[in-house]
Design a protein around this motif. Structure first.
Motif, PDB file in Angstrom:
ATOM      1  N   ALA A  79       0.826  -1.200   0.000  1.00 56.90           N
ATOM      2  CA  ALA A  79       0.000   0.000   0.000  1.00 56.90           C
ATOM      3  C   ALA A  79       0.864   1.256   0.000  1.00 56.90           C
ATOM      4  N   VAL A  80       1.943   1.208   0.752  1.00 55.55           N
ATOM      5  CA  VAL A  80       2.859   2.351   0.818  1.00 55.55           C
ATOM      6  C   VAL A  80       4.277   1.794   0.759  1.00 55.55           C
ATOM      7  N   GLN A  81       5.108   2.383  -0.087  1.00 57.08           N
ATOM      8  CA  GLN A  81       6.457   1.857  -0.244  1.00 57.08           C
ATOM      9  C   GLN A  81       7.495   2.954  -0.077  1.00 57.08           C
ATOM     10  N   GLU A  82       8.305   2.814   0.958  1.00 57.53           N
ATOM     11  CA  GLU A  82       9.509   3.624   1.108  1.00 57.53           C
ATOM     12  C   GLU A  82       9.267   5.110   0.901  1.00 57.53           C
ATOM     13  N   ILE A  83       8.359   5.646   1.664  1.00 55.79           N
ATOM     14  CA  ILE A  83       8.061   7.065   1.497  1.00 55.79           C
ATOM     15  C   ILE A  83       8.917   7.901   2.446  1.00 55.79           C
ATOM     16  N   ASN A  84       9.438   9.013   1.943  1.00 50.63           N
ATOM     17  CA  ASN A  84      10.219   9.944   2.754  1.00 50.63           C
ATOM     18  C   ASN A  84       9.697  11.358   2.560  1.00 50.63           C
TER      19      ASN A  84
END
Lengths: 294, 263, 333
Positions: free
Chosen positions: C41-46
């Motif tokens: 759903a969410v990948q490696e967000i910064n």
């Protein structure tokens, strides 16, 4: 759908005839849409089967109160007879009552009140089919699903608890119409109560009161014959016994011919009143509903 | 202290919510009386036919009904409404409004257990206690202070056990939302209307050890009639402690699961 | 630079979803051994957000916006990565943290349905331990800003959708949070109510310095409120920066609007249109062409030579069109 079409399909229920009975007749004559009705029943049924486990749980809940009284009376009777009924006869009476209670119970009436309360009646009123059919189709679909749960359980209970029942063809023959009338009476009696939701929010409390009275007077707490004095007279005169207890008593052979004739007469009388009140409530209710605007 | 203040605020808001529907009030009154009436008449009819069943007389069975009604009233006073707002159809878990509950800077289990009140149930409680009073006078025994204390402790333990069972059932909603666990429980709880001794052996075991609703009414009523031993009381208190602990744990696991699984 | 108020590092969320085939046989089989699909759903967000910023979190349905928002307010545990909000790890859900944040959802209500809003506010105020005097003052301010004094005596169920949304905002702000998570706050509202809510949010942010993270499908909300946007698609962060530069970065084309001399409309064979320019609208002697961003100078020069141009403008495509393109095709260029 244009406004005109909408008006046309609603007309039979909004502008009722003078007497409640002819209003009901008009509903049946002008708006019975048999194919539509059947499609609705099929659709309801299919969607009910999908939530089978949910409805099995409901059926489980409804089965418990009669089951409690089955066990209590069977234990109380022990080796003797109480009021002429032996342990085995109590078991037979209550097992039949579990089924009859489920067949005649109309959970639909709760839904009808909710529809009105939450303003969803509009959607139903806009369909070219009388909303009574929605209620009837979910009734029918419900019976099938609930019985799919109840029947196996009752059979298992019968194997464990060893009921004593002396079925005669005459009893079975009288039982069937009594059962049908009992269902109709309980349904329409609840229906007119539910329609009070047009006037009073949360009129569903009245349905709870009715459930309570059925519990007490329809042969659940004890077979009507065992009720003491005043309570017994009330049970015989009021409509509740004829919603559940009457057909069960017929099946278990507790009703003599005179009682049978009298019972049917009272049952039909209450049914006629329930039908009349339902039609009246519906006609006045929809008029009010359309005047207030939902 | 803060929690007590919160409880009184929740209760006040609930009163307001309830009085928004006035017509219901009168009917609710009628319904409570009917509930009492059907209970009493049920026993009355039974003991009109027999003297005693399995050692239970009219008076002691009436005392048991009083316990049943009182404990049931406490349940519908706050435990039931609060937990049902969580589970049930259109409950907070189902609709996702649980988010708001979880985001409050207050213990989640506390909020989930105390936030909705049905003040009307105080009337039910009065009816239940009244029934108990009548039953005690009909028992015709003088009660020692120790026995009264024992009864009060048993009653408190009964409420705790009921709460624990309901909390555990509610927590199951986190695994399977939409299934009406409380509905199932309602059915089973009705069995507590009558003494455990009136049921067949297998059911007695079930109602003692699996879903211990039988204990909830039978032990306190037995404290009044003298049928319950101090050992039974101790066992009941122990069970209450264990069950409340276990149910709280289950509830915590449930909320954690919600946090890791929902979208 | 002060330490960021919200900082997110390699935040990821993967759901394990049981695979279910239809039919009874498959259902029985899944009882014995379940197979799972991983949904990222969410990948490696910064990203980091400073105090007082208003940031729009945008992306199509299912992009991972709500998952991100829920992780930040502590409702979801991430599968990997870290986040710090106001110095807290959100999913520990410490009371001190929960008092600092607020979540307002356009499609869910925290009001009590059957009683007037004021009573709900009192209950919520007590939950957040707001002293009565301060609660009174905060409420007065909010009522004033939202112009809602007249609503307070009606039960919530009798309020209109817009009025209810005002109540939700008050309920979310009465404990004076430092950070506000807004999920679709203008859902279902009419245009004028949308405008008023936007004006309120901007004004409230200016006065109180609250940090706002907003998701909305109405680009107008984002345009009006958020100088900065974070664009998420398929769980990945595609863009983080000024809204104005989004088009430049995301849309690989520009729009060239040309007006031709009167009486000399475009011929049937469209002679004179240089290669690389696509006519997307032709209306009499007004033309709109789509050209690659890099080729724009060259093509405009050619146009001026080959056609009787009286007016020519080069512009970025409207933001809605850019977003639509990103949503449908992902990023290009």
């Amino acid at each position: 759908m244009t406004n005109q079409q909408m008006g046309k399909s609603r007309k039979p229920f909004v502008v009722g005839a003078s007497a409640p009975f002819s209003a009901l007749k008009r509903i049946l004559r002008t708006s019975v849409n048999l194919r539509g009705g059947w499609a609705l029943i099929r659709g309801t049924w299919a969607s009910w089967l999908q939530y089978r486990s949910f409805f099995f749980i409901l059926a489980f809940g409804w089965m418990i109160p009669p089951l409690i009284y089955l066990l209590v009376w069977a234990t109380a009777a022990g080796g003797r007879a109480i009021g002429g009924m032996t342990r085995g006869e109590f078991v037979a009476y209550y097992l039949a009552l579990i089924l009859v209670n489920q067949i005649t119970y109309s959970q639909t009436n709760w839904t009808v009140g909710d529809l009105i309360r939450y303003g969803q009646m509009n959607r139903l009123l806009m369909r070219p089919l009388h909303p009574l059919f929605d209620a009837l189709s979910s009734e029918l679909a419900g019976k099938v699903v609930y019985l799919a749960f109840d029947l196996p359980v009752v059979i298992v209970l019968a194997l464990i608890l060893r009921p004593e029942m002396h079925l005669t063809p005459g009893n079975v023959l009288a039982f069937l119409p009594a059962l049908l009338l009992a269902w109709a009476l309980r349904f329409f009696w609840g229906y007119w109560l539910a329609l009070l939701a047009f006037w009073a929010t949360r009129a569903d409390a009245l349905l709870a009161v009715q459930d309570s009275l059925v519990f007490l007077l329809a042969g659940q707490v004890a077979p009507v014959a065992l009720l003491p004095g005043l309570l017994h007279s009330a049970a015989v005169a009021l409509p509740f016994r004829y919603m559940v207890g009457f057909p069960v008593e017929i099946l278990t052979g507790q009703v003599d011919p005179v009682g049978l004739a009298l019972g049917f007469a009272v049952q039909l009388g209450w049914l006629a009143l329930a039908l009349g009140l339902s039609a009246l409530m519906w006609r006045q209710g929809v008029r009010r509903y359309s005047a207030v605007g939902g | 202290m803060r929690y007590l203040k919160l409880i009184s605020l929740f209760a006040r808001a609930s009163v307001q919510e309830e009085t928004a529907y006035r017509a219901n009030f009168a009917i609710g009154l009628l319904y409570s009386l009917l509930n009492l009436g059907t209970g009493v008449l049920g026993i009355f009819v039974l003991f009109g036919q027999v003297e005693s069943v399995q050692g239970w007389s009219f008076a002691s069975t009436l005392a048991l009904l009083g316990v049943y009604l009182s404990v049931g009233a406490v349940r519908s006073l706050f435990i039931g409404p609060s937990l049902e707002a969580l589970a049930g159809m259109d409950g907070d878990v189902w609709s996702g409004r649980l988010d708001f509950v979880l985001l409050r800077p207050v213990d989640t289990q506390f909020l989930a257990s105390f936030r909705k009140w049905r003040i009307f149930s105080l009337f039910d409680l009065a009816l239940g206690l009244g029934t108990l009073g009548v039953a005690v006078s009909r028992l015709g025994q003088t009660l020692s202070a120790a026995r009264i204390a024992g009864f009060v402790i048993a009653l408190a333990a009964a409420v705790a056990i009921l709460y624990a069972i309901l909390l555990a059932f509610t927590a199951l909603v986190f695994w399977s939302p939409g299934v009406l666990f409380t509905w199932v429980f309602d059915g089973v709880f009705q069995m507590a209307r009558y003494p455990l001794g009136l049921y067949p052996g297998w059911l007695r075991l079930l109602l003692t050890w699996v879903i211990p609703v039988g204990i909830i009414t039978t032990v306190p009523a037995g404290m009044l009639s003298g049928a319950s031993s101090p050992g039974a009381l101790a066992g009941m208190v122990g069970l209450a402690v264990v069950l409340v602990g276990a149910a709280s744990l289950l509830f915590r696991f449930g909320t954690r699961r919600y946090a890791s699984a929902s979208s | 630079m002060t330490e960021a108020q919200i900082s997110v590092q390699s935040l990821s969320k993967t759901y394990r979803v049981p695979v279910r085939a239809g039919g009874l046989k498959a259902a029985l089989k899944s009882l014995a051994r379940r197979t799972y699909n991983d949904v990222h759903a969410v990948q490696e967000i910064n990203f980091t957000i400073q105090q007082g910023e208003m940031v729009g979190l945008i992306g199509p349905n299912g992009a991972g916006k709500t998952t991100t928002l829920k992780m930040l307010c502590g409702l979801l545990h991430p599968s990997a990565g870290q986040a710090h909000v106001a110095g807290f790890v959100p999913w520990e859900r410490r009371p001190a943290y929960l008092r600092q944040i607020s979540m307002v959802l356009g499609n869910k209500s925290q009001m009590l349905w059957d009683i007037p809003p004021l009573d709900s506010f009192r209950v919520i105020g007590e939950i957040y331990s707001v002293p009565p005097a301060r609660l009174r003052q905060t409420l007065d301010e909010l009522f004033d800003l939202l112009e809602m004094a007249e609503l307070l005596t009606k039960p919530v169920r009798d309020l209109s959708l817009g009025e209810r949304m005002k109540c939700e905002l008050v309920a979310g702000l009465l404990h004076q949070p430092a950070i506000m998570f807004l999920d679709e706050p203008t859902l279902g509202l009419d245009v004028s109510m949308q405008l008023r809510l936007r004006r309120f949010l901007a004004e409230y942010n200016r006065r109180s310095g609250v940090t706002v993270l907003l998701t909305s499908h109405y680009m107008a909300d984002v345009l009006a409120l958020c100088p900065r946007v974070i664009l998420i698609h398929h769980g990945k962060l595609l863009y983080d920066g000024e809204l104005g530069s989004l088009a430049q970065k995301m849309a690989p084309f520009k729009l060239v609007r040309v007006t031709l001399e009167d009486g000399r409309p475009l011929t049937e064979d469209r002679g004179g249109i240089p290669a690389g320019a696509e006519v997307i609208e032709a209306n009499g002697n007004h033309l709109t062409l789509r050209v690659a961003r890099t080729a724009a100078p060259e093509i405009t020069a050619k146009l001026l030579q080959s056609l009787p141009v009286v007016d020519l403008t080069v512009e970025d495509p409207p933001i809605e069109a850019v977003i639509d393109q990103v949503y449908q095709e992902g990023v290009q260029g």
